[in-house]
Design an enzyme around this catalytic site. Structure first.
Site, PDB file in Angstrom:
ATOM      1  N   ASP A 132     -31.750   7.680 -36.015  1.00  0.00           N
ATOM      2  CA  ASP A 132     -32.846   6.821 -35.554  1.00  0.00           C
ATOM      3  C   ASP A 132     -32.453   5.883 -34.409  1.00  0.00           C
ATOM      4  O   ASP A 132     -33.308   5.150 -33.903  1.00  0.00           O
ATOM      5  CB  ASP A 132     -33.408   6.001 -36.737  1.00  0.00           C
ATOM      6  CG  ASP A 132     -32.334   5.184 -37.434  1.00  0.00           C
ATOM      7  OD1 ASP A 132     -31.129   5.475 -37.255  1.00  0.00           O
ATOM      8  OD2 ASP A 132     -32.687   4.249 -38.173  1.00  0.00           O
ATOM      9  N   GLU A 173     -17.488   0.872 -41.582  1.00  0.00           N
ATOM     10  CA  GLU A 173     -16.766   1.061 -40.312  1.00  0.00           C
ATOM     11  C   GLU A 173     -15.316   0.589 -40.452  1.00  0.00           C
ATOM     12  O   GLU A 173     -14.377   1.285 -40.027  1.00  0.00           O
ATOM     13  CB  GLU A 173     -17.466   0.282 -39.183  1.00  0.00           C
ATOM     14  CG  GLU A 173     -18.893   0.733 -38.890  1.00  0.00           C
ATOM     15  CD  GLU A 173     -19.957   0.153 -39.832  1.00  0.00           C
ATOM     16  OE1 GLU A 173     -19.593  -0.560 -40.801  1.00  0.00           O
ATOM     17  OE2 GLU A 173     -21.159   0.406 -39.594  1.00  0.00           O
TER      18      GLU A 173
HETATM   19  N1  UDP Z   1     -29.732   8.461 -44.296  1.00  0.00           N
HETATM   20  C1  UDP Z   1     -29.505   9.459 -45.220  1.00  0.00           C
HETATM   21  N2  UDP Z   1     -30.006   9.320 -46.491  1.00  0.00           N
HETATM   22  C2  UDP Z   1     -30.722   8.222 -46.879  1.00  0.00           C
HETATM   23  C3  UDP Z   1     -30.934   7.192 -45.942  1.00  0.00           C
HETATM   24  C4  UDP Z   1     -30.408   7.339 -44.659  1.00  0.00           C
HETATM   25  O1  UDP Z   1     -28.887  10.469 -44.901  1.00  0.00           O
HETATM   26  O2  UDP Z   1     -31.145   8.152 -48.041  1.00  0.00           O
HETATM   27  C5  UDP Z   1     -29.210   8.649 -42.927  1.00  0.00           C
HETATM   28  C6  UDP Z   1     -30.211   8.273 -41.822  1.00  0.00           C
HETATM   29  O3  UDP Z   1     -30.979   9.400 -41.469  1.00  0.00           O
HETATM   30  C7  UDP Z   1     -29.333   7.791 -40.704  1.00  0.00           C
HETATM   31  C8  UDP Z   1     -28.120   7.202 -41.439  1.00  0.00           C
HETATM   32  O4  UDP Z   1     -28.129   7.753 -42.757  1.00  0.00           O
HETATM   33  O5  UDP Z   1     -28.913   8.833 -39.868  1.00  0.00           O
HETATM   34  C9  UDP Z   1     -28.172   5.681 -41.537  1.00  0.00           C
HETATM   35  O6  UDP Z   1     -29.349   5.306 -42.214  1.00  0.00           O
HETATM   36  P1  UDP Z   1     -30.352   4.204 -41.633  1.00  0.00           P
HETATM   37  O7  UDP Z   1     -30.676   4.532 -40.227  1.00  0.00           O
HETATM   38  O8  UDP Z   1     -31.498   4.062 -42.566  1.00  0.00           O
HETATM   39  O9  UDP Z   1     -29.444   2.931 -41.724  1.00  0.00           O
HETATM   40  P2  UDP Z   1     -29.400   1.631 -40.800  1.00  0.00           P
HETATM   41  O10 UDP Z   1     -30.413   1.746 -39.711  1.00  0.00           O
HETATM   42  O11 UDP Z   1     -29.698   0.536 -41.739  1.00  0.00           O
HETATM   43  O12 UDP Z   1     -28.016   1.584 -40.293  1.00  0.00           O
HETATM   44 MN    MN Z   2     -30.761   3.343 -38.545  1.00  0.00          MN
END
Ligand code: UDP
Ligand code: MN
Length: 341
Positions: free
Chosen positions: A200, A285
């Site tokens: 995203d 990280e």
């Molecule tokens: N993601 C996943 N399973 C989940 C929630 C998130 O595989 O149940 C993936 C999501 O598609 C993204 C990554 O993990 O590529 C990080 O998630 P997110 O973007 O929701 O986290 P943030 O924006 O809070 O870092």
């Molecule tokens: Mn994200």
């Protein structure tokens, strides 16, 4: 004498009449026969014409299909599948999960990656099996990719009503990407860099050239994260001396997943470097960088000594199809469930 002549004339008249009748009959029969023959020939010719017409229509359709294919090839022509062997490959690990916005996110990211040479996209679904949606999406993918899947266990899986930060996300999926890398690439031959790119975020094409020649770990700022306009390593000349962050600045590496890339070799040299579901919030990280034996001195500042923003931690608003049920109630059916979105 007169009688004889009359009889003779009558005889001749009869003969001529019979002859004329026979001739007329014969003419009529012959005439009808020729018509039939002509009609039959006409039928044959008509059939041949129809066949030729059909062939022509089929050929026209073939030309049309071919032109369409050619057009598609032209659109994607600049993005060829072959790798340039003199350039390190970027292995991009992207966790992804099923939700309404998924295909939109993947499409956006894919269109960015189409502009990046020598990239191998490792797309890992958070799911027990590969979904049809992602399979359909990848069927037209014109870059190198590997499609994997692994489900996050229920006890650590984020519910759609949970706030994002509650549980770690994408952990097993990133690890599945690392497992694939360690099993499929040759540590003595393959040269490259590994980047963990969530589905995203928004990535500038320039970012990939900044990370391509990473010796150990390259770093840069990330916008719209940690409650700041941007978080960034603080740099002095070519080294990182500190961190411009507000959220948990005492972490060993207070940096977002989108803010660093790792030389491929390090994952072979440190086979126990994995992400974990059992670390404190915000420590993914730091965990992996520690397991890779990275120190501050190893960090290579990029993006004009960390002064340029080339990646944005964008988040897509959750879409609420609140009128589906209402539409169903009103008109008997909602939008067509067979249309994939
Ligand atoms: N993601 C996943 N399973 C989940 C929630 C998130 O595989 O149940 C993936 C999501 O598609 C993204 C990554 O993990 O590529 C990080 O998630 P997110 O973007 O929701 O986290 P943030 O924006 O809070 O870092
Ligand atoms: Mn994200």
């Amino acid at each position: 004498m007169v009688m004889f002549t009359l009889r003779k004339l009558l005889y001749v008249y009869c003969c001529v009449s019979v002859f004329i009748i026979l001739w007329l009959l014969n003419y009529h029969v012959t005439d009808k026969g020729e018509d039939d023959v002509l009609e039959e020939r006409l039928d044959v010719l008509q059939k041949r014409l129809d066949d030729k017409h059909k062939l022509l229509e089929e050929s026209k359709q073939k030309v049309k299909d071919y032109e369409e294919k050619l057009h598609k090839c032209r659109i994607f022509k600049p993005f060829q599948k072959s790798f340039n062997t003199s350039l390190p490959i970027i292995y991009l690990i992207t966790p992804t999960y099923d939700r309404i916005e998924q295909k939109a996110e993947l499409t956006r990211l894919y269109y960015t990656l189409l502009h990046v040479p020598n990239i191998h996209w490792i797309l890992v679904e958070d799911s027990d099996r590969k979904t049809e949606k992602v399979q359909h999406f990848l069927a037209n993918c014109k870059i190198h990719y590997t499609h994997l899947n692994v489900a996050t266990p229920q006890q650590v899986k984020l519910k759609s009503s949970d706030p994002n930060w509650l549980k770690p996300r994408g952990v097993l999926q990133r690890n599945a990407g690392l497992t694939w890398i360690r099993a499929s690439l040759d540590p003595h031959k393959d040269k490259g860099v590994v980047y963990f790119a969530d589905d995203d975020n928004t990535y500038s094409v320039e970012l990939f050239e900044e990370m391509r020649l990473t010796k150990k770990v390259s770093v840069w700022p990330v916008a719209m994260v940690g409650g700041l306009r941007f978080e960034s390593p603080i740099c002095d000349k070519n080294s990182v001396t500190g961190w411009g962050v507000y959220y948990r600045p005492t972490r060993p590496f207070p940096i977002d997943m989108a803010g660093f890339a790792v030389n491929l070799q390090l994952f072979f040299d440190h086979p126990n470097a994995w992400f974990s579901n059992n670390v404190q919030r915000g420590y993914q990280e730091s965990t992996i960088l520690k397991l890779l034996d990275i120190t501050m001195a190893d960090l290579e500042p990029r993006a004009d000594k960390c002064t340029k923003i080339l990646v944005w931690h964008t988040r897509t608003e959750k879409y609420n199809p609140k009128n589906e049920a209402k539409l169903k109630q009103k008109s008997g059916k909602g939008t067509d469930p067979n249309v994939e979105i």
